[in-house]
Structures are given as structure tokens and as C-alpha cells.
Design a protein around this motif. Sequence first.
Motif: not given
Length: 437
Positions: A158, A36-37, A273, A39-40, A165, A173, A162
Motif C-alpha cells: 500500500s 487509502a484513508k 507512508d 490521503h483519501m 500519486d 489511493w 500510494l
Amino acid sequence: MTSEAQLIRRITLKLIPFLVVLYLIAYIDRSAVGFAKLHMGADVGIGDAAYGLGAGLFFIGYFLFEVPSNLMLERFGARRWFARILITWGLITMAMALIQGPYSFYALRFLLGVAEAGFFPGVLYYLTKWYPIRHRGKIMGLFVLSQPIAMVVTGPLSGALLGLDGMAGLHGWQWLFIMIGAPAVLLAWPTLRFLPDSPAKVSWLSEDEKRWLADELRKDERDYAQTRHGNPLQALKDRRVLLLALYYLPVTLSIYGLGLWLPTILKQFGGSDLTTGFLSSVPYLFGIIGLLIVPRSSDRLNDRYGHLAVLYALGATAMALSAWLSVPVLQLAALSLVAFSLFSITALFWTLPGRFFVGASAAAGIALINSVGNLGGYLGPFGIGALKEYTGQMSSGLYFLALVLVFGLFLTAVVYQRLERRQARTDMTDSAQHGRI
């Protein structure tokens, strides 16, 4: 009664697959934040240092509430307490889709640690009620398989989530947190319905089998001079518990430090990703291989500390190589050896506390060992994030982890000298005294 091997196999088939699934979900929930980090951070303004701090705050909540949670497990029973843990951690994971900035990230990561506190050490304590000591190396290895399997699954899963989106107006995320939190909530009912609290309460063991198992556990308590404190909280100040907690720190610091930053390391290779997700699975496949081989070797040779020393040395060397090498394929190979070592160490380490403690003392002691050791889950991600921000190089954090594993190698010798050899001398003295009587 059936043979010992058949009985142990039946218990394992009844318990371990379900427990592996539960911890698989737990590990995915706590580890997906690394993906998640990617893009978060840009969406809600979370930098490397803030991410490292927030990722680590999970373990502060875990640390503070782990011992109370394990004592509640002893009071309320495994199935009810594990179901409670599943519901709360699943809902909090889903709520992480609502993060608006660093402070909400910090708060929810801390609460996630509070919610999940006690699950892993609770299972470890739970297993001591079902297996004699001589079988625990292989069993711990099978249960810890949840960790690398989760990381194999987490990467591709993940990366795919992702890719959602923009769907329904949500970021990828956010979909990631929603979709990985839901299974925990859904598994609460099967846990409450099917997980037995103890061998005495199951219908799939005969009375003779229950009696045999109880006799074997009592024999372990006598033969290994296991401690059962009058007040289980006394275990929290037992020097053996504190030393084992320190001994556990290097492996947790390394596993979580590496795991929560691995997507960032592999993203530097280039690629999408989804590619990063698949590449991140490779080291954990080697972790699975280690767990299938090393604990069985340890049980067969009745050797814990020799295996642990070799694994710490291999892990430290491979970690340093992963920092020094610049060729992506070779760096990935070094990281795979690191994972092989770290997960094998975890399985072998958790055979040690049950060597010294039993009953509620084991519940409190295991919880404290895991809670102190899991401070490494705070120090690892935060330390790597701070070093990366200060030096501008990811390699500085990996060299730091290599030194941590060297410290673990040193502690292997200390623990063996202070605990095992001292216990052996005590047992010899007791035998001599009984002989004179």
C-alpha cells in the motif's frame, strides 16, 4: 492405502496453498482501505467518524448475506461459488477508485461486504469435508495464516502504491484500489478450473483413501454426537450457535478495530507512508509466529479452552499496554503481542463449531457464527473512530479493545461450562444407557 499422515499431507498440499492465496487477496482487499484513508479523506472529504462508519459497513453487508451465501455454496459447489465471489469483490474493490465522498464510500464498502459474504465461512465449512476433527487445529492455523500474511504484504504494498500519486492523473489511493482488486478477478478462472468440490470428485485420491476419509468423518459425527438438522435453517436458532457467535465477537471486534486503525496509530510515530507500511507489518509477523506454534500445541495437548483463556488474557494485557505506553518501540512491541494472541485465538475458535455440527447444519451454523461475530468488524472501527473523535486520543480506543478482550476471557469460561461440560455429561449418560441395553 498410504498412511494417515501422508494422506493428510497430500490433501493439505493440494488445497491449503491455493485457499491461502485466495483469502490473502480477500484480506488485502478489505484491509487496504486503512492505508487509502491516509490521503483519501483529505481528497474527498471523509473524516474519522465517516471513515469508521464506512469501514464498518462492509461487515453489515457481510452479516446480511453470509448465511444465504453459505447455503448457495452447498447447492452450487465450492469452485463455482468461490469463483463468483472472487469476480464480484474484485470489481467492486476496483470501483472504489471512483469514490467522490462519504456516501459513495459507504455504498461501495457495503456492496463489498455483500460480494465477499460467505467466502471465509464457506472455506471453513469446505475444510470440514476434508479433515477429521483431530487434524483441524493445525489446518485452521495454516488457513488463518492468510490474515497476518496479508497484513504483512498490505503495508509495504500500500505504501508503494500510494507513491504512484499523480500517475495517469490518478491519486495514489485510486491506484491502490485498482491494483489490489484486479488479482481477485484474475483468480476466478483458476478457481473454477482447479478447485475440487469434494473428496469424491478428485482423481488424486484412491477409492480406498476416499472410503477411509468418509469413514473417519462419519466416525467423528458419531463419536462427537454432531447435530445434522433436517432443515439446516434450524441451526440458526440453536443455542450453541448463538453462544459461539457471541464468543467470536470480541476477537473480530479487536482484529478489525486494530487492523483498520493501525496505519493511523503508526503514522503518529512520524515517517513516510512507506515507513508506516513497513512498520505495520511487524505485528503481523508475530501473528504468523503464533499461528505456526499455538494450534499445533492445542492439537498435541488436545486442549482448546486453556489455550484460548491464556491468549485472551495476554491479548487484553498487551492491548492495554499499547494504549498506556508512549515510547514507539515499546508500543509496537505491545501491538505485536496483541497480534500474536488475536490470530491464534481465531484459529483455535474455528475448531469449535465442527465439534457440534455437520453437513448443511455446519454450513448454516458457521455462516451465522461468522456473520454475527463479524459485526465486530463494524463496531470496532466505528467505536475507535468515535472515541478518538470524542476524546482526541487514540489510546481511548485501545483501552476499549482491551476491555473487549477481557469480556472474551469471561466468555471462554462460559462457553466451556455451557457447551463442553454439558456435552461431556450427555455423552456419559448416552454411554450408560447403551451399557444397560
